[in-house]
Design an enzyme around this catalytic site. Structure first.
Site, mmCIF file in Angstrom:
data_model
loop_
_atom_site.group_PDB
_atom_site.id
_atom_site.type_symbol
_atom_site.label_atom_id
_atom_site.label_comp_id
_atom_site.label_asym_id
_atom_site.label_seq_id
_atom_site.Cartn_x
_atom_site.Cartn_y
_atom_site.Cartn_z
ATOM 1 N N HIS A 1 17.793 -7.077 -15.271
ATOM 2 C CA HIS A 1 18.730 -6.062 -14.777
ATOM 3 C C HIS A 1 18.010 -4.717 -14.623
ATOM 4 C CE1 HIS A 1 22.973 -5.271 -13.703
ATOM 5 N NE2 HIS A 1 22.614 -4.023 -13.913
ATOM 6 N N ASP A 2 17.844 -4.323 -13.385
ATOM 7 C CA ASP A 2 17.228 -3.047 -13.007
ATOM 8 C C ASP A 2 15.739 -2.958 -13.339
ATOM 9 O OD1 ASP A 2 19.581 -2.219 -11.904
ATOM 10 O OD2 ASP A 2 20.130 -0.851 -13.525
ATOM 11 N N HIS B 1 23.597 -16.140 -8.975
ATOM 12 C CA HIS B 1 24.749 -15.750 -9.800
ATOM 13 C C HIS B 1 26.014 -15.859 -8.942
ATOM 14 C CE1 HIS B 1 26.335 -12.868 -13.130
ATOM 15 N NE2 HIS B 1 27.338 -13.547 -12.589
ATOM 16 N N GLU C 1 23.312 -18.221 -13.228
ATOM 17 C CA GLU C 1 23.987 -17.264 -14.109
ATOM 18 C C GLU C 1 25.477 -17.213 -13.782
ATOM 19 O OE1 GLU C 1 20.423 -13.918 -14.452
ATOM 20 O OE2 GLU C 1 22.182 -13.515 -13.215
ATOM 21 N N GLY D 1 16.192 -9.256 -8.962
ATOM 22 C CA GLY D 1 16.780 -9.475 -7.657
ATOM 23 C C GLY D 1 16.907 -8.215 -6.829
#
Length: 237
Positions: free
Chosen positions: A190-191, A43, A70, A213
């Site tokens: 995400h999370d 990203h 991204e 990530g």
């Protein structure tokens, strides 16, 4: 099996903190694939505080799995993606100064803008995905843009998981059912972490890919990158 794409932004953050080229982003991408991950996600942001634009080009020849880029589709980003031609581009509406992504697209308000971008990417053979909140209207709006996939923004699930996992997962289940009915592929990210990934995978139908990530790299500090990737792959089966 749901595919695991490893976001290596945090590797670049660590490198940039000291200067030089340690850890080596390209070598880590090679290792991540060797350890079994089915994709590499990056990203790049305009300030290049982690992944740099040069990294995008350096990674292209060594990503033998899926290459997912991204970002907010500013002109520089769009031009880069069209030149590199990754497997997938994920469009994220993050502000230039955002620490991390914190909201999905309003796919109704930005329909025409997204549709134009998506058409250009798809004409160049690049699969498209839109980052969206778990909202049925936004899923339907995404379908109207012509995108191939959506990426469900999972922060709300991660936060709610420890309090009431059934309530936290339900919006994602509903959105996944609708997306599948509308012929949209389903990604998520995400999370997500080793603590919640199995529950998410087992309850969200038609899940094709997760991008992980921050949590994965944090977990790898204690257990090692290879060992952590193996645990994710097991939980995603």
């Amino acid at each position: 099996m749901t595919k695991l794409s490893v976001n290596i932004n945090k590797i670049a953050t660590l490198r940039n903190a000291r200067g030089g080229n340690m850890p080596n982003v390209v070598q880590v991408a090679k290792d991540v694939q060797k350890f079994g991950a089915q994709g590499i996600t990056i990203h790049p942001r305009p300030d290049q505080r982690h992944i740099r634009y040069d990294d995008v080009y350096d990674l292209k020849p060594i990503v033998t799995t899926e290459y997912n880029i991204e970002g907010n589709p500013i002109k520089k980003f769009v031009d880069m993606v069209l030149e590199v031609k990754p497997t997938q581009v994920t469009l994220v509406p993050d502000a230039e100064d955002a620490i991390t992504s914190n909201a999905g697209w309003d796919t109704i308000k930005h329909k025409d803008y997204l549709a134009e971008l998506i058409s250009e990417f798809k004409n160049n053979g690049i699969r498209t995905s839109i980052f969206v909140d778990p909202n049925l209207d936004m899923i339907e709006g995404a379908a109207n843009t012509g995108t191939d996939r959506i990426e469900l923004y999972t922060e709300a699930f991660a936060e709610g998981f420890v309090k009431n996992n059934k309530a936290a997962i339900q919006p994602y289940v509903d959105c996944a059912h609708l997306a599948h009915q509308l012929d949209l592929g389903i990604n998520a990210g995400h999370d997500l972490s080793l603590k919640n990934i199995r529950y998410f995978k087992e309850n969200v139908p038609h899940l094709q890919e997760v991008s992980i990530g921050h949590a994965l790299i944090c977990e790898a500090i204690y257990e090692g990158l290879d060992a952590v990737i193996q645990q994710y792959l097991t939980k995603l089966k």
